[in-house]
Scaffold this motif. Structure first.
Motif, PDB file in Angstrom:
ATOM      1  N   ASN A   1       0.694   8.422 -10.797  1.00  0.00           N
ATOM      2  CA  ASN A   1       1.671   8.264  -9.714  1.00  0.00           C
ATOM      3  C   ASN A   1       0.964   8.109  -8.370  1.00  0.00           C
ATOM      4  N   GLU A   2      -0.254   7.577  -8.406  1.00  0.00           N
ATOM      5  CA  GLU A   2      -1.026   7.413  -7.173  1.00  0.00           C
ATOM      6  C   GLU A   2      -1.291   5.930  -6.915  1.00  0.00           C
TER       7      GLU A   2
ATOM      8  N   GLU B   1      -0.485   1.386   5.137  1.00  0.00           N
ATOM      9  CA  GLU B   1       0.745   2.019   5.626  1.00  0.00           C
ATOM     10  C   GLU B   1       1.872   1.006   5.741  1.00  0.00           C
TER      11      GLU B   1
ATOM     12  N   MET C   1       3.278   0.169   2.316  1.00  0.00           N
ATOM     13  CA  MET C   1       4.166   1.211   1.797  1.00  0.00           C
ATOM     14  C   MET C   1       5.517   1.211   2.502  1.00  0.00           C
ATOM     15  N   GLU C   2       5.581   0.684   3.729  1.00  0.00           N
ATOM     16  CA  GLU C   2       6.877   0.521   4.405  1.00  0.00           C
ATOM     17  C   GLU C   2       7.663  -0.638   3.794  1.00  0.00           C
TER      18      GLU C   2
ATOM     19  N   PRO D   1       8.620  -0.237  -2.198  1.00  0.00           N
ATOM     20  CA  PRO D   1       8.783   1.129  -2.706  1.00  0.00           C
ATOM     21  C   PRO D   1       7.444   1.611  -3.272  1.00  0.00           C
ATOM     22  N   SER D   2       7.001   2.762  -2.815  1.00  0.00           N
ATOM     23  CA  SER D   2       5.678   3.253  -3.193  1.00  0.00           C
ATOM     24  C   SER D   2       5.702   4.754  -3.427  1.00  0.00           C
ATOM     25  N   PRO D   3       4.798   5.232  -4.280  1.00  0.00           N
ATOM     26  CA  PRO D   3       4.672   6.689  -4.444  1.00  0.00           C
ATOM     27  C   PRO D   3       4.197   7.318  -3.133  1.00  0.00           C
ATOM     28  N   ASP D   4       4.428   8.591  -2.969  1.00  0.00           N
ATOM     29  CA  ASP D   4       4.001   9.289  -1.758  1.00  0.00           C
ATOM     30  C   ASP D   4       2.480   9.400  -1.661  1.00  0.00           C
ATOM     31  N   GLU D   5       1.828   9.546  -2.808  1.00  0.00           N
ATOM     32  CA  GLU D   5       0.383   9.716  -2.802  1.00  0.00           C
ATOM     33  C   GLU D   5      -0.316   8.365  -2.833  1.00  0.00           C
ATOM     34  N   PHE D   6      -1.355   8.242  -1.976  1.00  0.00           N
ATOM     35  CA  PHE D   6      -2.169   7.037  -2.007  1.00  0.00           C
ATOM     36  C   PHE D   6      -3.584   7.393  -1.579  1.00  0.00           C
TER      37      PHE D   6
END
Length: 134
Positions: free
Chosen positions: A62-63, A97, A100-101, A104-109
């Protein structure tokens, strides 16, 4: 009398740039194969935002991982990863960044660098994970 073909600086530079682009693409293709073997899912290649680019965007678990790939034909001018300085990292993070805006992306990167040096047998690959500004 032997004739010699002289090339202008701009022509020599253009030929060198074309050769570097081909080597860079070969390095990115090699990196994608490596990442797929390691279990990454490749989401995007060469994601561009204005004049900036992220070479590979992948997912592991999930990264979300943003990859900068640096390829060199040798180490006579330094190791490939040495060209990823603080300015470059900041620019990559800006593009990450924004990506990810937009998607749709996971919170972790994280940001990784893949360094490739061309050898007679192929490439020597070094994978630097979770790069940060020091």
């Amino acid at each position: 009398m032997q004739s010699v073909l002289l090339k202008s600086k701009s022509e020599t530079s253009r030929l060198k740039k074309g050769k570097n682009c081909a080597l860079g693409k070969e390095g990115e293709d090699f990196s994608v194969d490596y990442l797929l073997r390691k279990g990454y899912k490749i989401i995007h290649r060469n994601f561009r935002l204005q004049k900036r680019e992220i070479d590979i965007i992948g997912l592991i678990g999930n990264e979300l991982v943003f990859f900068e790939v640096k390829t060199r034909g040798g180490v006579f001018s330094g190791f490939p990863e040495e060209s990823v300085n603080e300015t470059k990292i900041c620019r990559l993070l800006e593009v990450a960044e924004r990506y990810m805006e937009l998607y749709p992306s996971p919170d972790e990167f994280r940001l990784d660098v893949i360094s490739l040096v061309k050898t007679k047998k192929g490439f020597r690959l070094t994978h630097f994970k979770d790069i940060e500004i020091s």
